[in-house]
Enzyme design. Structure first.
Site, PDB file in Angstrom:
ATOM      1  CD  GLU A  39       1.242   2.656  -2.401  1.00  0.00           C
ATOM      2  OE1 GLU A  39       0.785   1.767  -3.149  1.00  0.00           O
ATOM      3  OE2 GLU A  39       2.471   2.874  -2.262  1.00  0.00           O
ATOM      4  CG  ASN A  89       2.241  -4.168  -3.805  1.00  0.00           C
ATOM      5  OD1 ASN A  89       1.531  -4.296  -4.809  1.00  0.00           O
ATOM      6  ND2 ASN A  89       1.998  -3.274  -2.855  1.00  0.00           N
ATOM      7  CD1 TRP A  90       5.247  -7.159  -8.999  1.00  0.00           C
ATOM      8  CD2 TRP A  90       4.204  -7.692 -10.907  1.00  0.00           C
ATOM      9  NE1 TRP A  90       5.844  -8.289  -9.514  1.00  0.00           N
ATOM     10  CE2 TRP A  90       5.221  -8.641 -10.674  1.00  0.00           C
ATOM     11  CE3 TRP A  90       3.410  -7.829 -12.059  1.00  0.00           C
ATOM     12  CZ2 TRP A  90       5.470  -9.709 -11.549  1.00  0.00           C
ATOM     13  CZ3 TRP A  90       3.654  -8.899 -12.929  1.00  0.00           C
ATOM     14  CH2 TRP A  90       4.676  -9.820 -12.664  1.00  0.00           C
ATOM     15  CE  LYS A  91       3.794  -0.193  -3.773  1.00  0.00           C
ATOM     16  NZ  LYS A  91       4.348   0.965  -3.079  1.00  0.00           N
ATOM     17  CB  SER A 109      13.106   2.364   0.275  1.00  0.00           C
ATOM     18  OG  SER A 109      12.293   3.431  -0.190  1.00  0.00           O
ATOM     19  N   GLY A 134       8.152  -3.152  -3.379  1.00  0.00           N
ATOM     20  CA  GLY A 134       7.438  -2.446  -4.440  1.00  0.00           C
ATOM     21  C   GLY A 134       8.335  -2.265  -5.654  1.00  0.00           C
ATOM     22  N   GLY A 135       8.934  -1.089  -5.763  1.00  0.00           N
ATOM     23  CA  GLY A 135       9.716  -0.730  -6.954  1.00  0.00           C
ATOM     24  C   GLY A 135      10.729  -1.776  -7.379  1.00  0.00           C
ATOM     25  CD  GLU A 163       4.611  -2.181   2.670  1.00  0.00           C
ATOM     26  OE1 GLU A 163       5.415  -2.683   1.890  1.00  0.00           O
ATOM     27  OE2 GLU A 163       3.561  -1.624   2.295  1.00  0.00           O
ATOM     28  CG  HIS A 215      -0.101  -1.052   0.402  1.00  0.00           C
ATOM     29  ND1 HIS A 215       0.160   0.283   0.168  1.00  0.00           N
ATOM     30  CD2 HIS A 215       1.079  -1.699   0.235  1.00  0.00           C
ATOM     31  CE1 HIS A 215       1.444   0.415  -0.135  1.00  0.00           C
ATOM     32  NE2 HIS A 215       2.022  -0.769  -0.111  1.00  0.00           N
ATOM     33  N   GLY A 275       8.741   3.984  -1.455  1.00  0.00           N
ATOM     34  CA  GLY A 275       9.050   4.671  -2.703  1.00  0.00           C
ATOM     35  C   GLY A 275       9.914   5.909  -2.549  1.00  0.00           C
TER      36      GLY A 275
HETATM   37  P1  13P Z   1       8.755   0.354  -2.352  1.00  0.00           P
HETATM   38  O1  13P Z   1       9.552  -0.935  -2.254  1.00  0.00           O
HETATM   39  O2  13P Z   1       8.638   0.854  -3.757  1.00  0.00           O
HETATM   40  O3  13P Z   1       9.230   1.368  -1.388  1.00  0.00           O
HETATM   41  O4  13P Z   1       7.252  -0.029  -1.928  1.00  0.00           O
HETATM   42  C1  13P Z   1       7.038  -0.758  -0.777  1.00  0.00           C
HETATM   43  C2  13P Z   1       5.621  -1.155  -0.743  1.00  0.00           C
HETATM   44  O5  13P Z   1       4.731  -0.330  -0.595  1.00  0.00           O
HETATM   45  C3  13P Z   1       5.311  -2.577  -0.929  1.00  0.00           C
HETATM   46  O6  13P Z   1       3.986  -2.852  -0.619  1.00  0.00           O
END
Ligand code: 13P
Length: 246
Positions: A97, A8-10, A209, A230-231, A165, A95, A171
């Site tokens: 967020e 997920n590149w956000k 993470s 994510g990251g 999640e 998600h 993050g």
């Molecule tokens: P991180 O891997 O950056 O913690 O993010 C996880 C995430 O929200 C994937 O959707």
């Protein structure tokens, strides 16, 4: 079941970054099948570009959100038919967020997932507790309410993936203990089995993470069928490291 590793590149990557990343992943994937399906979810505006680059590769394309309606006066909205038309096979819905920043409710998430299914998209429905929930020992009841409220009727293991999640792990570099991940995934599996005929076949991803150092251990936990990253999905080295850690 074959695990799914989803990036997920956000709201990251311009066109040049995204294409360099995907070209690097294609090179790695051409040399080795890591034994998992690999899915990339870039920002909407890069879907066409990234979709063209991965077209001949086994790498899959998805989006990070969709509107619940198919078309109409929804300025800025992106609908499930548009995502299908753009070459997506998957879409992330609910998600944390989006739940937090856009006040998305379980019901709205279920409507988005329904729209996805009606348009040949696999929904990746996200659930997860906040730190307040966990500290109050409410984790299982929170994810249970989210799962039952966010997964629409008509969902099955072919059109739906679940992602657990924990909000406090996203993050932050913090991850739950393996036993805590196992407890939640076992609970989600039980709920899926009780509510859907093929509940034992849904993939349940862990996200929060995840990196190339902890992925091997997390992905070997029972009922963890992949990762939502994510990251660490933003560099070839880290993401490929996760894909090959199974
Ligand atoms: P991180 O891997 O950056 O913690 O993010 C996880 C995430 O929200 C994937 O959707």
């Amino acid at each position: 079941m074959r695990p799914l590793i989803a990036g997920n590149w956000k709201m990251n990557t311009l066109r040049a970054d995204g294409s360099a990343l995907v070209v690097g992943l294609i090179e790695q994937r051409a040399g080795e099948d890591p034994g998992c399906d690999i899915l990339l979810c870039p920002p909407f505006v890069s879907l066409g570009l990234i979709g063209d680059i991965i077209a001949e590769s086994p790498i899959l394309l998805g989006a990070q959100d969709c509107h619940k309606e198919e078309s109409g006066a929804y300025t800025g909205g992106i609908s499930a038919p548009m995502l299908s038309d753009a070459g997506c096979g998957f879409v992330i819905v609910g998600h944390s967020e989006r739940r937090a920043q856009y006040n998305e409710t379980d019901f709205l998430v279920s409507e988005k997932a329904r729209a996805a299914h009606e348009n040949a998209l696999v929904s990746i429905v996200c659930v997860g507790e906040t730190l307040v929930d966990r500290d109050a020992d409410n984790t299982l009841s929170v994810v249970e309410e989210q799962l039952l409220g966010s997964v629409p009727k008509g969902a099955n293991a072919k059109n739906t993936v679940i992602a657990y999640e924990p909000v406090w792990a996203i993050g932050t570099g913090k991850t739950p203990k393996n036993i805590q991940i196992r407890e939640v995934h076992d609970h989600l599996r039980m709920l899926l089995e009780n509510n859907f005929a093929d509940g034992n076949e849904f993939r349940i991803l862990y996200g929060g993470s995840m990196n190339s150092a902890n992925a091997g251990e997390i992905l070997s936990i029972k009922n963890v069928n992949g990762g939502l990253v994510g990251g660490a999905s933003l560099t070839v080295k880290d993401f490929w490291g996760i894909c090959t850690s199974l």
